[in-house]
Design an enzyme around this catalytic site. Structure first.
Site, PDB file in Angstrom:
ATOM      1  N   GLU A 238      19.775 -11.229 -50.612  1.00  0.00           N
ATOM      2  CA  GLU A 238      19.237 -10.013 -50.219  1.00  0.00           C
ATOM      3  C   GLU A 238      19.255  -9.238 -51.839  1.00  0.00           C
ATOM      4  O   GLU A 238      20.138  -8.104 -51.346  1.00  0.00           O
ATOM      5  CB  GLU A 238      19.267  -9.448 -48.917  1.00  0.00           C
ATOM      6  CG  GLU A 238      18.301 -10.067 -48.187  1.00  0.00           C
ATOM      7  CD  GLU A 238      18.933  -9.456 -46.885  1.00  0.00           C
ATOM      8  OE1 GLU A 238      19.485  -8.056 -46.795  1.00  0.00           O
ATOM      9  OE2 GLU A 238      17.624  -9.510 -45.983  1.00  0.00           O
ATOM     10  N   GLU A 345      15.071 -15.039 -43.388  1.00  0.00           N
ATOM     11  CA  GLU A 345      15.411 -14.403 -42.317  1.00  0.00           C
ATOM     12  C   GLU A 345      13.688 -14.169 -41.386  1.00  0.00           C
ATOM     13  O   GLU A 345      12.774 -12.763 -42.092  1.00  0.00           O
ATOM     14  CB  GLU A 345      16.426 -13.384 -43.155  1.00  0.00           C
ATOM     15  CG  GLU A 345      16.829 -14.291 -43.403  1.00  0.00           C
ATOM     16  CD  GLU A 345      18.438 -13.169 -43.428  1.00  0.00           C
ATOM     17  OE1 GLU A 345      18.052 -11.763 -42.482  1.00  0.00           O
ATOM     18  OE2 GLU A 345      19.166 -13.094 -44.557  1.00  0.00           O
TER      19      GLU A 345
END
Length: 411
Positions: A238, A345
């Site tokens: 991320e 995710e």
């Protein structure tokens, strides 16, 4: 996840004003902040870990007997970077979805699995102590998941603990051995293990701008796993609030470093800016289509949560069809650019609305299996307690509610 709620983002010796939702707030040796944000209370999970959970009840006493996880043996090894002991575990965005209603629209997903979190806990405490600031996944729990059909696990860890001091320094022997044990436990069962440096494009809290150093870091790491064809390399978790060209260059540097290490058979997962969100991918990360790999094994890893801001901090989903809707534009981007992706995710709360939304995600992935290779739930790990999405067998909230659904999509 959009917010680093797994671990408090504080510098060593400096406390935050408050711990965010689901963040760590206590445990043996804990020196960080113990006061949670409004609406959350610091609650005991085990002797090493207390967490900010919804509610206003008083903090539970930490004087109870230490919890245990299943391992065959442990031994103590001294960490090389400080005098702190480290325990070595010796075993162990908005367009409508094109097709969301038919789970049988295509064949089985290539990959379906669960993130494994814990080795990245205790952010800011480096190197930290095994069993105090951080923990590695439980191999028995992973074995249970594999037995039910899950075939891929993303292992979160800390860049700073694996390679301390500088990006070009040598690995920490104890931490590397723990990570290797976990990887071997997964791949020994025939599943894939994703190496996930869970650092948000940062090293010791600073945005990584040294692309040559990042390439060296990845060459060092990849050499340790180059012979294991079941290992997958995830460039970094991320990236966010970074220059977009820098994100491109860091990803390319990682690819170059991995291949330079002799890791030529493995997949490489690349992540994007803006927390690698699927719902913003086409508008934010379009330049990543320019990434190149001599082995042509790049997979674009995107993340997608179903709450109002896509942060994964709420058990409430926006709508019953929000899952498929939020990833539809990423599907179009992958197809238009001739790429393949994975939802690295995703998760939803344990309620009927989220159940439909999560089903929509899975159906969409299957219906578009020419571009989507699968997905991974966030998250398993032995320290999650009653976290809203916990997929840790046998009683994690997410596992108890969603396992029967998810495993029906397993390869």
């Amino acid at each position: 996840m959009k917010y680093s709620i797994l671990v408090p983002a504080f510098a060593a010796g400096t406390a935050l004003a408050e711990v965010g939702a689901w963040g760590q707030c206590g445990g043996s040796g804990w020196t960080g902040e113990k006061v949670c944000v409004s609406g959350y209370t610091c609650k005991y999970s085990n002797d090493w870990y207390s967490q900010c959970l919804p509610g206003t009840a008083a903090v539970t006493s930490t004087s109870t007997v230490k919890a245990t996880t299943t391992t065959t043996s442990t031994s103590t090894v001294k960490a090389t970077s400080t005098s702190v002991a480290t325990t070595l575990k010796t075993s162990t965005t908005s367009s409508a979805a094109a097709t969301t209603s038919s789970a049988a629209a295509s064949g089985k997903l290539k990959w379906l699995g669960v993130n494994q979190s814990g080795a990245e806990f205790g952010d800011g405490i480096f190197p930290g102590r095994y069993g105090t600031e951080f923990i590695f996944p439980d191999s028995a729990a992973i074995k249970t998941l594999v037995s039910q059909g899950y075939n891929i696990f993303r292992v979160a860890f800390s860049m700073e603990r694996l390679i301390p001091t500088t990006l070009s320094s040598a690995p920490s022997a104890a931490y590397l051995q723990n990570l290797t044990n976990t990887v071997n436990a997964i791949t020994g069962l025939g599943a894939y293990a994703i190496l996930d440096p869970h650092n948000f494009g940062r090293y010791y809290g600073n945005i990584i701008t040294d692309t040559a150093g990042f390439q060296t870091w990845w060459t060092t790491v990849a050499k340790q796993f180059a012979s294991n064809s079941k290992v997958i390399f995830d460039t970094n978790n991320e990236y966010h609030d970074m220059d977009q060209t820098l994100v491109l260059n860091l990803n390319q540097a990682a690819i170059n470093g991995i291949r330079a290490a002799g890791a030529t058979s493995q997949y490489i997962f690349v992540e994007g800016n803006s927390y690698s969100g699927a719902w913003t991918w086409a508008s934010v990360n379009s330049n990543l289509a320019a990434l190149t790999d001599p082995q042509n094994k790049i997979v674009y890893e995107m993340h997608q949560y179903l709450d109002s801001d896509g942060s994964g901090t709420s058990a409430t989903c926006v709508s019953t069809d929000i899952g498929a809707t939020r990833i539809a534009s990423a599907t179009a981007w992958l197809r238009a650019n001739g790429k393949q992706g994975i939802i690295g995710e995703f998760a939803g709360g344990a309620n009927s609305d989220c159940l439909q939304a999560v089903t929509g995600v899975l159906n969409h992935l299957k219906a578009n299996s020419d571009v989507w290779l699968g997905g991974l739930w966030w998250a398993g790990g032995p320290w999650w307690g009653n976290y809203i999405y916990s997929f840790e067998p046998p009683s994690g909230v997410g596992y108890s509610y969603y396992n029967s659904l998810l495993k029906s999509y397993a390869p």
